[in-house]
Design a protein around this motif. Structure first.
Motif, PDB file in Angstrom:
ATOM      1  N   GLY A 174      -2.271   5.527  -2.362  1.00 60.68           N
ATOM      2  CA  GLY A 174      -3.208   6.091  -1.390  1.00 60.68           C
ATOM      3  C   GLY A 174      -2.618   7.181  -0.512  1.00 60.68           C
TER       4      GLY A 174
ATOM      5  N   SER B  46       0.848  -1.175   0.000  1.00 61.01           N
ATOM      6  CA  SER B  46       0.000   0.000   0.000  1.00 61.01           C
ATOM      7  C   SER B  46       0.898   1.243   0.000  1.00 61.01           C
TER       8      SER B  46
ATOM      9  N   SER C 106      -5.529   2.278 -16.270  1.00 66.48           N
ATOM     10  CA  SER C 106      -6.957   2.546 -16.510  1.00 66.48           C
ATOM     11  C   SER C 106      -7.661   2.914 -15.212  1.00 66.48           C
ATOM     12  N   PRO C 107      -8.582   3.888 -15.311  1.00 66.88           N
ATOM     13  CA  PRO C 107      -9.370   4.216 -14.121  1.00 66.88           C
ATOM     14  C   PRO C 107     -10.314   3.068 -13.762  1.00 66.88           C
ATOM     15  N   PHE C 108     -10.955   3.175 -12.629  1.00 65.32           N
ATOM     16  CA  PHE C 108     -11.908   2.169 -12.127  1.00 65.32           C
ATOM     17  C   PHE C 108     -11.233   0.872 -11.715  1.00 65.32           C
ATOM     18  N   PHE C 109      -9.896   0.890 -11.626  1.00 72.32           N
ATOM     19  CA  PHE C 109      -9.182  -0.262 -11.090  1.00 72.32           C
ATOM     20  C   PHE C 109      -8.417   0.184  -9.855  1.00 72.32           C
TER      21      PHE C 109
ATOM     22  N   GLY D  49      -8.838   7.405  -5.346  1.00 74.97           N
ATOM     23  CA  GLY D  49     -10.002   7.763  -6.160  1.00 74.97           C
ATOM     24  C   GLY D  49     -11.299   7.878  -5.411  1.00 74.97           C
TER      25      GLY D  49
HETATM   26  N1  UDP Z   1      -5.947   3.658  -9.641  1.00 75.65           N
HETATM   27  C1  UDP Z   1      -6.643   3.496 -10.826  1.00 75.65           C
HETATM   28  N2  UDP Z   1      -6.337   2.436 -11.664  1.00 75.65           N
HETATM   29  C2  UDP Z   1      -5.390   1.509 -11.335  1.00 75.65           C
HETATM   30  C3  UDP Z   1      -4.702   1.656 -10.105  1.00 75.65           C
HETATM   31  C4  UDP Z   1      -4.991   2.734  -9.281  1.00 75.65           C
HETATM   32  O1  UDP Z   1      -7.499   4.281 -11.154  1.00 75.65           O
HETATM   33  O2  UDP Z   1      -5.152   0.583 -12.132  1.00 75.65           O
HETATM   34  C5  UDP Z   1      -6.189   4.849  -8.799  1.00 75.65           C
HETATM   35  C6  UDP Z   1      -7.422   4.726  -7.915  1.00 75.65           C
HETATM   36  O3  UDP Z   1      -8.004   6.010  -7.802  1.00 75.65           O
HETATM   37  C7  UDP Z   1      -6.821   4.305  -6.579  1.00 75.65           C
HETATM   38  C8  UDP Z   1      -5.553   5.112  -6.557  1.00 75.65           C
HETATM   39  O4  UDP Z   1      -5.100   5.058  -7.918  1.00 75.65           O
HETATM   40  O5  UDP Z   1      -7.676   4.641  -5.528  1.00 75.65           O
HETATM   41  C9  UDP Z   1      -4.487   4.606  -5.637  1.00 75.65           C
HETATM   42  O6  UDP Z   1      -4.369   3.201  -5.703  1.00 75.65           O
HETATM   43  P1  UDP Z   1      -4.786   2.278  -4.458  1.00 75.65           P
HETATM   44  O7  UDP Z   1      -6.029   2.798  -3.819  1.00 75.65           O
HETATM   45  O8  UDP Z   1      -4.830   0.883  -4.954  1.00 75.65           O
HETATM   46  O9  UDP Z   1      -3.551   2.526  -3.518  1.00 75.65           O
HETATM   47  P2  UDP Z   1      -3.237   1.925  -2.059  1.00 75.65           P
HETATM   48  O10 UDP Z   1      -4.504   1.954  -1.258  1.00 75.65           O
HETATM   49  O11 UDP Z   1      -2.762   0.516  -2.251  1.00 75.65           O
HETATM   50  O12 UDP Z   1      -2.176   2.828  -1.522  1.00 75.65           O
END
Ligand code: UDP
Length: 235
Positions: free
Chosen positions: A53, A12, A135-138, A58
């Protein structure tokens, strides 16, 4: 001898953050960097996906009035910043590291290709998969599952703050039961909050085991790579 030859580690973004959960802090990241060095020292081919994060997330940020797609792009850019920082931390620890981005991002990072990543890994470099899936939404959990499938990894190692998968939130419910082993289907049908469903489904389709483990217990990451019983195995 490590049980796993090629591993994708998911961290994370908070794992690199300062005490307030924001940005990056080399001193606070040092124990984690040391754990990563121990795994690389086993000769495991290692790829790492760091979240974003600690810069932007997002779903939470969509409350700011920005569009979902914009905040997802910002989240992915956060993962690039984290990957650049982690590459430097790893280099300070004596490891060789290479950032590869899901999208064109010259001169900050090279574009990811499976073949390029494998060549770096075989040469002993830790590869940092930046930019999520592009890509968004992942989420970056999905990015970790995707990259693991693309490079033919043996394992997705998901580092967390808890020591495995529980039947309910172990922080809120002290009587929660921890699983040593659980199937993909049980995780999906039980809606167990461990990784997002897209990530679990992708691992299931590709027969990719996932180990969920506590990243704050010293030596744990190495034990996971050695195949010792640590955390929860999802398979
Ligand atoms: N995100 C995205 N597509 C992806 C990976 C990440 O749109 O393939 C964006 C999404 O808004 C996500 C943010 O990047 O909330 C940060 O990633 P994540 O929440 O997975 O981070 P972590 O909680 O592991 O720090």
């Amino acid at each position: 001898m490590p049980q796993f030859k090629r591993v994708v580690l998911k961290l994370s973004g908070e794992a690199l953050a300062a005490a307030d959960g924001f940005g990056v802090d080399a001193d606070r990241a040092r124990p984690l960097v040391n754990e990563i060095a121990q795994v690389a020292g086993l000769g495991v081919e290692l790829g790492i996906v760091v979240g974003g994060g600690n810069f932007f997330r997002g779903l939470r940020a969509s409350a700011t009035g920005l569009r979902r797609i914009s905040v997802d792009y910002m989240g992915m850019l956060g993962t690039v910043m984290n990957s650049l920082a982690l590459a430097d931390f790893l280099k300070d620890e004596g490891l060789d590291a290479q950032v590869m981005s899901a999208t064109e991002m010259q001169p900050f990072a090279e574009r990811f290709t499976p073949r390029g990543a494998l060549a770096y890994m075989r040469a002993g470099k830790v590869v940092l998969f930046a930019g999520g899936t592009g890509s968004p939404f992942f989420s970056t959990d999905s990015a970790a599952a995707l990259r693991a499938a693309e490079i033919g990894a043996d394992l997705v190692a998901k580092a967390t703050k808890v020591d495995g998968v529980y039947d309910r939130d172990p922080i809120r419910f002290p009587e929660a039961k921890r699983y040593d082993k659980i199937s993909y289907l049980e995780v999906l049908s039980g809606r167990l909050a461990v990784m997002d469903t897209a990530a679990i489904a992708l691992c299931q389709e590709n027969n990719l085991p996932i180990v969920v483990f506590d990243m704050n217990a010293p030596g744990n990451m190495k034990r996971v790579a050695l195949g010792e019983k640590v955390g929860t195995l999802i398979s």
